[in-house]
Motif scaffolding. Sequence first.
Motif, PDB file in Angstrom:
ATOM      1  N   UNK A  77       0.860  -1.177   0.000  1.00 50.61           N
ATOM      2  CA  UNK A  77       0.000   0.000   0.000  1.00 50.61           C
ATOM      3  C   UNK A  77       0.897   1.226   0.000  1.00 50.61           C
ATOM      4  N   UNK A  78       0.492   2.222  -0.746  1.00 46.99           N
ATOM      5  CA  UNK A  78       1.351   3.379  -0.994  1.00 46.99           C
ATOM      6  C   UNK A  78       1.770   4.070   0.296  1.00 46.99           C
ATOM      7  N   UNK A  79       3.035   4.573   0.293  1.00 53.63           N
ATOM      8  CA  UNK A  79       4.058   4.327  -0.727  1.00 53.63           C
ATOM      9  C   UNK A  79       4.907   3.113  -0.349  1.00 53.63           C
ATOM     10  N   UNK A  80       5.055   2.170  -1.253  1.00 54.00           N
ATOM     11  CA  UNK A  80       5.853   0.976  -0.965  1.00 54.00           C
ATOM     12  C   UNK A  80       6.153   0.224  -2.253  1.00 54.00           C
ATOM     13  N   UNK A  81       7.209  -0.588  -2.196  1.00 49.94           N
ATOM     14  CA  UNK A  81       7.575  -1.453  -3.318  1.00 49.94           C
ATOM     15  C   UNK A  81       8.026  -2.788  -2.734  1.00 49.94           C
ATOM     16  N   UNK A 111       4.113  -2.413  -6.756  1.00 47.06           N
ATOM     17  CA  UNK A 111       4.557  -1.053  -6.448  1.00 47.06           C
ATOM     18  C   UNK A 111       3.344  -0.148  -6.273  1.00 47.06           C
ATOM     19  N   UNK A 112       3.390   0.705  -5.279  1.00 43.95           N
ATOM     20  CA  UNK A 112       2.300   1.650  -5.035  1.00 43.95           C
ATOM     21  C   UNK A 112       2.894   3.000  -4.644  1.00 43.95           C
ATOM     22  N   UNK A 113       2.354   4.053  -5.219  1.00 47.11           N
ATOM     23  CA  UNK A 113       2.819   5.406  -4.920  1.00 47.11           C
ATOM     24  C   UNK A 113       1.621   6.340  -4.896  1.00 47.11           C
ATOM     25  N   UNK A 114       1.671   7.333  -3.997  1.00 49.65           N
ATOM     26  CA  UNK A 114       0.557   8.275  -3.894  1.00 49.65           C
ATOM     27  C   UNK A 114       1.036   9.575  -3.271  1.00 49.65           C
ATOM     28  N   UNK A 118      -1.528  12.555  -7.370  1.00 51.58           N
ATOM     29  CA  UNK A 118      -1.684  11.340  -8.164  1.00 51.58           C
ATOM     30  C   UNK A 118      -1.491  10.106  -7.284  1.00 51.58           C
ATOM     31  N   UNK A 119      -2.187   9.021  -7.634  1.00 52.57           N
ATOM     32  CA  UNK A 119      -2.008   7.728  -6.972  1.00 52.57           C
ATOM     33  C   UNK A 119      -1.905   6.656  -8.056  1.00 52.57           C
ATOM     34  N   UNK A 120      -0.951   5.729  -7.869  1.00 54.26           N
ATOM     35  CA  UNK A 120      -0.738   4.704  -8.896  1.00 54.26           C
ATOM     36  C   UNK A 120      -0.354   3.381  -8.259  1.00 54.26           C
TER      37      UNK A 120
END
Length: 308
Positions: A77-81, A111-114, A118-120
């Motif tokens: 869950x963002x932010x994490x890889x 991968x999650x980024x926010x 933006x959130x992806x």
Amino acid sequence: MSCSSNTYFGMPTRRLAAATAAAAVSVLGLLPAATAQADTGATTGKAGAVVLRTDLDVSLLNKTVTAPLSVVLNEVHAPATASKTALTATLDGVDGGRPFSVLRADVATARAAADKQRAEGYSNLVNAKVHVPGLAAVPLISVEQVTSKAVCAAGKRPTAQSNLLGSVSVLGRKVTLNTSGTTTVDVPTLGQVRLDLSRTATTSRTAAATALNLKVSVNPLKLNVSEVEGQVTLARATCQAPVAAAVQPSPSVGPQTTPEPKPEHLAETGGSSATPYLVGGGALLLAVGGGAVVLARRRRAGAGGDAA
């Protein structure tokens, strides 16, 4: 005593009138002309990704022994890889209690980024094989590559996309998946698997993409030695768009040339608490300038009479 110089407090009358009028216009021009912005605060978006999730029930010996196989690999869950190539799970009574490999892959990345714009979420599997108990020699499914991506940007329509690259084999049988519905693979000696390819869903603020979703019903040789029922998900990504900061513009008021603006109009256009004083000062200056002009004319008229 001569009054031909036409002065008023030491300044020529015409110059005084012009300066007074210009000052009045300048004062009125000081009315608020900037656009105010009020930031009510933005929220950070959300994103998540997972390369494998299983929700299976494993039954042994005619269901006298039941063990759940609920496994999640690389869920973030963002932010994490997260990056791994294998996952093992131990089930009592399966393979003598030895570790059981559920997934093996050359690449298994989530991968999650926010942030506030933006959130992806993104997941990727390369050369992956999924196994279930009772089928150690035959993978439940083998894929060359699957990816899922979900993007949610503030103020924009979210997008979700899944891709399947290369071949897919189910229970040792190479299959062609139906991109518009469900594909059913039935192997008489092993069982049945139903596959949904590239399932995506979007709303005004959210998106979700799943590369493969499998509904599994496996009973090798129908001996009821190891029966597996449930769901398997491969390469899933989700996101939720951040809420953009609300900007509340205050309409600007340009330079005013009329000496008598309506108070209610100024209130509607965002005049500040100092507006009445500025308007009053401008009107006073205009009045002084007008008086100076009248005085000058009278003095010129008086001077002309004396000369006659």
